[in-house]
Design an enzyme around this catalytic site. Sequence first.
Site, PDB file in Angstrom:
ATOM      1  N   ASN A  76      -5.488  -0.649   7.942  1.00 51.09           N
ATOM      2  CA  ASN A  76      -4.303   0.129   8.309  1.00 51.09           C
ATOM      3  C   ASN A  76      -4.491   0.718   9.701  1.00 51.09           C
ATOM      4  O   ASN A  76      -5.109   1.776   9.848  1.00 51.09           O
ATOM      5  CB  ASN A  76      -4.100   1.221   7.253  1.00 51.09           C
ATOM      6  N   GLY A  88      11.585  -3.460   3.314  1.00 52.36           N
ATOM      7  CA  GLY A  88      12.873  -3.432   2.616  1.00 52.36           C
ATOM      8  C   GLY A  88      13.136  -4.578   1.671  1.00 52.36           C
ATOM      9  O   GLY A  88      14.295  -4.869   1.357  1.00 52.36           O
ATOM     10  N   SER A 147       0.815  -1.210   0.000  1.00 50.09           N
ATOM     11  CA  SER A 147       0.000   0.000   0.000  1.00 50.09           C
ATOM     12  C   SER A 147       0.853   1.267   0.000  1.00 50.09           C
ATOM     13  O   SER A 147       1.880   1.339   0.676  1.00 50.09           O
ATOM     14  CB  SER A 147      -0.891   0.000   1.249  1.00 50.09           C
ATOM     15  N   CYS A 168      -0.576   3.757  10.440  1.00 50.88           N
ATOM     16  CA  CYS A 168       0.029   4.896   9.749  1.00 50.88           C
ATOM     17  C   CYS A 168       0.613   5.871  10.762  1.00 50.88           C
ATOM     18  O   CYS A 168      -0.097   6.366  11.630  1.00 50.88           O
ATOM     19  CB  CYS A 168      -0.987   5.631   8.874  1.00 50.88           C
ATOM     20  N   ASN A 171       8.868   9.112   4.605  1.00 55.01           N
ATOM     21  CA  ASN A 171       7.715   9.730   3.962  1.00 55.01           C
ATOM     22  C   ASN A 171       6.736  10.192   5.011  1.00 55.01           C
ATOM     23  O   ASN A 171       6.642   9.630   6.095  1.00 55.01           O
ATOM     24  CB  ASN A 171       7.032   8.761   2.983  1.00 55.01           C
ATOM     25  N   ASN A 194      -6.688  -1.231   1.005  1.00 52.09           N
ATOM     26  CA  ASN A 194      -6.191  -0.767   2.293  1.00 52.09           C
ATOM     27  C   ASN A 194      -7.138   0.302   2.842  1.00 52.09           C
ATOM     28  O   ASN A 194      -7.425   1.298   2.178  1.00 52.09           O
ATOM     29  CB  ASN A 194      -4.774  -0.207   2.125  1.00 52.09           C
TER      30      ASN A 194
END
Lengths: 270, 314
Positions: free
Chosen positions: B138, B255, B32, B141, B80, B110
């Site tokens: 989610n 990653g 997502s 976040c 981000n 999502n």
Amino acid sequence: MVFQKKFELISSQKLSEKIFRLGFFAPEIVKNACPGNFVHIRVGDKSSPLLRRAFSIFDLDLKKDCFDILFKVVGPGTEILSRKSTGENLDLLGPLGNGFEIPKGDRSPVLVAGGMGIAPLMSLAFYLVKNQKIKPEKISFLYGERIKGGFVCLEDLKELGIKTLLATEDGSEGFEGMVTELFLRKVKETSFVKDSPIFSCGPHPMMKTMSELSKKHNLFCQLSLESHMPCGLGACWGCVVKTNRDGGEPDYKRICKDGPIFDAREVELD
Amino acid sequence: MVRYSMPGRWSLTDLSVRVGKTTFKNPVLVASGTFGYGEEYSELFDLNQLGGIVTKSITLNPREGNPPPRTCETPSGMLNSIGLANVGVDRFIQEKIPFLNKFNTNIIINVAGSTPEEYLRVVEKLNHAQGIDMLEINISCPNVKEGGMAFGSDPESAHRCTSSIRKVTNYPLMVKLTPNVKDIVEIAQAVEDSGADCISLINTLVGMAIDFRIKKPLLKTVTGGLSGPAIKPVALAMVWKVSQKVKIPVVGIGGITNTQDALEFLLAGASLIQVGTSNFVDPQTSVRIIEGLKDYCEKNEIKRVMEIVGKLEN
């Protein structure tokens, strides 16, 4: 159409201590590109630097299927790129972005570049003269640098037959002061710029000034904006600029996908 | 041994993975927030190849997101702080789902919200949409003022949020966890107890970058979420810990950039993996991993990719 693949680096030129010009043989990109587009380059295959780097297309050669980029070494990504040798293949993604809107008709374009902002404006200048068949003497090119030695591409502009007005911050060449001050002086000369399409690219403070001047004098000026861009494709929403497109609530637009070219009157730069 | 590794050719290996009643054609999904709504990448490769697409977070109303700069690069990673910018659930259903439905891959939506009620309202609207295979909830976040990570930060609220959603939908649920907690295992167990079908982890780690020359943070929101290869060891450890303690499948995120990374997550206990930041670096990462997994299994005479899951030896 966007392509991602390895393309061959066919030329590499050092124009000054920190400024480089690289050329790629990339038929797929060249066939689909227009002035104002950019490419997203992966400079290596290591995890650092991780992300791709975005570069405006600087010169587009449709006959030879190649294009050039122009850049200044400012960090590890551009440093690695500056050391690439011809014959190497680099992972390019492009062409990306919306490109300049080129108005039809017999108007006299005004191009305003600051520093490395010369890159997208040179591709536009070539395009206007070679493809749009606009008489070079009708184009005004304002170009600012810190010092006299900073200018690049002056020969190219001369070859195209475009009259170039230079500005330096220290007054060592041309007008003394910022190129935006030179531009404002020209705006006030009524014969100049009133109905002209204006194109500009340069550092962030310059773009902010150009945006303010365009709003104040109601000029049709297109800015080519720069930003860190994680994806370059419009997927991540990481490279946004605040806009006021419909005169209503501020709205964020993606520099990579909705831009990088924006009407100077619609962006709200900090 | 004969190898059938050419793309599109018949392969000896079964790459499919079952999670509850949902079958994934292979274990490689795109994460997502890194793949938009699929459109952006469809010019670059055939999305039918993917095991699944997890969409950008959807909220009840359109969200503008955070002021820029929203991203910056860090060593082997990036920060981000997008702030859940999205078109809102109504436009999503009208404009984005029809495009996603063109592809023969699992579509995972999502879902995010500022309040528990917002999650429910989004899910109720999605109940009436076509072609959704699963929801990813989610609760992790790190970049919004209200909601987001708050619901995933302690076992009670994670339980409350998941079970209330469980009650209003028949969609299979994948719950996405944050690593920014004291004990992720407790939260995973709470989510399992509340009826989730699988658990995805990890979302980004809270991080920060500073430009010392101008004495300013590089992100407008000061802190953001760290992703990319830099967080892989953290993600692997958490996937390993959680998969030891829950019975439902675990989806590994963090990653992943190549086949080797994907295999490491499978060995640590992940049944599925999601490719995130690497979509920016090489948009074709996920398809390269799918081919790589096929190759690996064939070379090692592994009939079903599921056989590798959790096979870490120690």
